[in-house]
Motif scaffolding. Structure first.
Motif, PDB file in Angstrom:
ATOM      1  N   VAL A  91      57.699 -34.628  80.491  1.00  0.00           N
ATOM      2  CA  VAL A  91      56.825 -34.472  81.662  1.00  0.00           C
ATOM      3  C   VAL A  91      57.638 -34.101  82.898  1.00  0.00           C
ATOM      4  CG1 VAL A  91      55.346 -35.726  83.277  1.00  0.00           C
ATOM      5  CG2 VAL A  91      54.989 -35.974  80.824  1.00  0.00           C
ATOM      6  N   LEU A  92      58.790 -34.750  83.075  1.00  0.00           N
ATOM      7  CA  LEU A  92      59.642 -34.439  84.228  1.00  0.00           C
ATOM      8  C   LEU A  92      60.055 -32.980  84.210  1.00  0.00           C
ATOM      9  CD1 LEU A  92      61.354 -35.348  86.682  1.00  0.00           C
ATOM     10  CD2 LEU A  92      63.211 -35.788  85.058  1.00  0.00           C
ATOM     11  N   GLU A  93      60.520 -32.504  83.068  1.00  0.00           N
ATOM     12  CA  GLU A  93      60.947 -31.114  82.969  1.00  0.00           C
ATOM     13  C   GLU A  93      59.787 -30.161  83.241  1.00  0.00           C
ATOM     14  OE1 GLU A  93      63.956 -29.927  82.674  1.00  0.00           O
ATOM     15  OE2 GLU A  93      64.769 -31.961  82.635  1.00  0.00           O
ATOM     16  N   ARG A 103      63.480 -27.999  91.346  1.00  0.00           N
ATOM     17  CA  ARG A 103      64.015 -28.974  92.299  1.00  0.00           C
ATOM     18  C   ARG A 103      63.502 -30.359  91.937  1.00  0.00           C
ATOM     19  NH1 ARG A 103      61.982 -25.137  95.734  1.00  0.00           N
ATOM     20  NH2 ARG A 103      60.373 -26.601  96.412  1.00  0.00           N
ATOM     21  N   ARG A 104      64.347 -31.369  92.099  1.00  0.00           N
ATOM     22  CA  ARG A 104      63.967 -32.745  91.789  1.00  0.00           C
ATOM     23  C   ARG A 104      64.173 -33.637  93.004  1.00  0.00           C
ATOM     24  NH1 ARG A 104      66.421 -33.723  85.659  1.00  0.00           N
ATOM     25  NH2 ARG A 104      65.463 -31.876  84.718  1.00  0.00           N
ATOM     26  N   GLU A 105      63.462 -34.742  93.015  1.00  0.00           N
ATOM     27  CA  GLU A 105      63.601 -35.702  94.108  1.00  0.00           C
ATOM     28  C   GLU A 105      65.008 -36.291  94.113  1.00  0.00           C
ATOM     29  OE1 GLU A 105      61.459 -36.265  96.382  1.00  0.00           O
ATOM     30  OE2 GLU A 105      59.679 -35.305  95.569  1.00  0.00           O
ATOM     31  N   LEU A 112      59.835 -42.477  93.487  1.00  0.00           N
ATOM     32  CA  LEU A 112      58.796 -43.476  93.210  1.00  0.00           C
ATOM     33  C   LEU A 112      57.414 -42.919  93.538  1.00  0.00           C
ATOM     34  CD1 LEU A 112      60.463 -46.760  94.521  1.00  0.00           C
ATOM     35  CD2 LEU A 112      59.797 -46.266  92.165  1.00  0.00           C
ATOM     36  N   SER A 113      57.313 -42.222  94.658  1.00  0.00           N
ATOM     37  CA  SER A 113      56.046 -41.606  95.036  1.00  0.00           C
ATOM     38  C   SER A 113      55.650 -40.535  94.029  1.00  0.00           C
ATOM     39  CB  SER A 113      56.161 -41.001  96.435  1.00  0.00           C
ATOM     40  OG  SER A 113      54.965 -40.351  96.807  1.00  0.00           O
ATOM     41  N   PHE A 114      56.628 -39.787  93.536  1.00  0.00           N
ATOM     42  CA  PHE A 114      56.397 -38.747  92.535  1.00  0.00           C
ATOM     43  C   PHE A 114      55.807 -39.357  91.258  1.00  0.00           C
ATOM     44  CE2 PHE A 114      58.225 -36.330  88.894  1.00  0.00           C
ATOM     45  CZ  PHE A 114      57.552 -35.135  89.091  1.00  0.00           C
ATOM     46  N   VAL A 115      56.363 -40.484  90.818  1.00  0.00           N
ATOM     47  CA  VAL A 115      55.862 -41.159  89.614  1.00  0.00           C
ATOM     48  C   VAL A 115      54.480 -41.741  89.862  1.00  0.00           C
ATOM     49  CG1 VAL A 115      56.222 -43.102  88.037  1.00  0.00           C
ATOM     50  CG2 VAL A 115      58.168 -41.689  88.739  1.00  0.00           C
ATOM     51  N   HIS A 116      54.329 -42.439  90.979  1.00  0.00           N
ATOM     52  CA  HIS A 116      53.080 -43.125  91.308  1.00  0.00           C
ATOM     53  C   HIS A 116      51.911 -42.169  91.492  1.00  0.00           C
ATOM     54  CE1 HIS A 116      50.403 -44.362  94.720  1.00  0.00           C
ATOM     55  NE2 HIS A 116      50.256 -45.442  93.984  1.00  0.00           N
ATOM     56  N   GLY A 179      65.791 -39.170  83.751  1.00  0.00           N
ATOM     57  CA  GLY A 179      65.999 -37.730  83.780  1.00  0.00           C
ATOM     58  C   GLY A 179      66.244 -37.205  85.182  1.00  0.00           C
ATOM     59  N   ALA A 180      65.694 -37.891  86.183  1.00  0.00           N
ATOM     60  CA  ALA A 180      65.846 -37.476  87.572  1.00  0.00           C
ATOM     61  C   ALA A 180      67.109 -38.053  88.212  1.00  0.00           C
ATOM     62  CB  ALA A 180      64.623 -37.895  88.384  1.00  0.00           C
ATOM     63  N   GLY A 181      67.858 -38.868  87.448  1.00  0.00           N
ATOM     64  CA  GLY A 181      69.090 -39.441  87.985  1.00  0.00           C
ATOM     65  C   GLY A 181      68.916 -40.771  88.664  1.00  0.00           C
ATOM     66  N   PHE A 182      67.861 -41.514  88.297  1.00  0.00           N
ATOM     67  CA  PHE A 182      67.607 -42.832  88.857  1.00  0.00           C
ATOM     68  C   PHE A 182      67.502 -43.856  87.725  1.00  0.00           C
ATOM     69  CE2 PHE A 182      66.184 -39.878  92.030  1.00  0.00           C
ATOM     70  CZ  PHE A 182      66.455 -40.472  93.258  1.00  0.00           C
ATOM     71  N   PRO A 183      68.614 -44.182  87.056  1.00  0.00           N
ATOM     72  CA  PRO A 183      68.556 -45.107  85.926  1.00  0.00           C
ATOM     73  C   PRO A 183      67.999 -46.469  86.338  1.00  0.00           C
ATOM     74  CG  PRO A 183      70.822 -44.794  86.682  1.00  0.00           C
ATOM     75  CD  PRO A 183      69.990 -43.753  87.361  1.00  0.00           C
TER      76      PRO A 183
END
Length: 219
Positions: A91-93, A103-105, A112-116, A179-183
């Motif tokens: 989904v992220l890709e 471009r990614r957050e 978090l807003s992107f996911v929510h 995937g976005a770099g926020f483990p």
């Protein structure tokens, strides 16, 4: 493997909850625009539908299959989370490629807003009910749903204790964040609500220390 095939089908089914193919017209032309592959096709903005019963059946099969492969509830939830992780990564890709020009957050509140909002709406047809910051720990955030789709029609047997199918949604969130770099460690929990028979589902996100250090440097 069977699990991989089911996970891929689930990612397609979840995306279909908010996507239904529509012909894109070329400007000044009377025929549909052709795309080299499905990834290049724009996300439809119109009304989109998918059979909820079909998704429920597919998800039920995923749960039942994994149930035969484990000896305890914790292992079952872990396997559901792993299946969700694969969906989240795809989904992220998809969303970054189509909507953000790859471009990614880069900021914590932004992802978090992107996911929510964005991810939740694409997969579940609506923005999540709430996004909150933990009051006891700086590294914790919570996404809550009164009726999470994967728990809506689930009746957990008493012998399965606190088994929560929301582990699948937690896996989706972890897949997107990782995937976005926020483990982060992402888990699903039932939270009783006064006056309601069914508890709400809360997805607890606990970010890795490296994420907080990077955020502090960015100011």
């Amino acid at each position: 493997s069977i699990k991989t095939q089911i996970s891929f089908s689930l990612s397609v089914s979840l995306l279909s909850l908010q996507q239904r193919s529509k012909k894109s017209k070329m400007i000044g032309a009377g025929k549909a625009k052709q795309y080299a592959n499905v990834v290049e096709k724009p996300l439809s903005k119109g009304k989109q539908e998918v059979s909820l019963s079909a998704f429920a059946l597919l998800f039920s099969e995923l749960v039942q299959y994994n149930q035969t492969q484990v000896d305890n509830i914790a292992e079952l939830e872990r396997r559901l989370e792993d299946a969700g992780y694969a969906v989240g990564a795809r989904v992220l890709e998809l969303l970054c490629h189509r909507d953000k020009g790859n471009r990614r957050e880069t900021r914590l509140l932004g992802i978090l807003s992107f996911v929510h909002s964005t991810v939740w709406k694409v997969l579940f047809g609506k923005v999540a009910d709430s996004l909150e910051k933990g009051t006891e720990h700086e590294d914790e955030y919570m996404i809550s749903e009164k009726e999470l789709l994967v728990n809506r029609f689930i009746s957990v047997p008493k012998d399965m204790g606190t088994f929560n199918c929301g582990a699948f949604a937690a896996g989706i969130v972890r897949g997107v964040l990782d995937g976005a770099g926020f483990p982060a460690v992402v888990t699903a929990h039932f939270v009783p609500v006064e006056g309601q028979l069914r508890p709400r589902t809360t997805i607890l996100i606990k970010f890795a220390e490296e994420v907080l250090r990077r955020e502090a440097k960015l100011g």
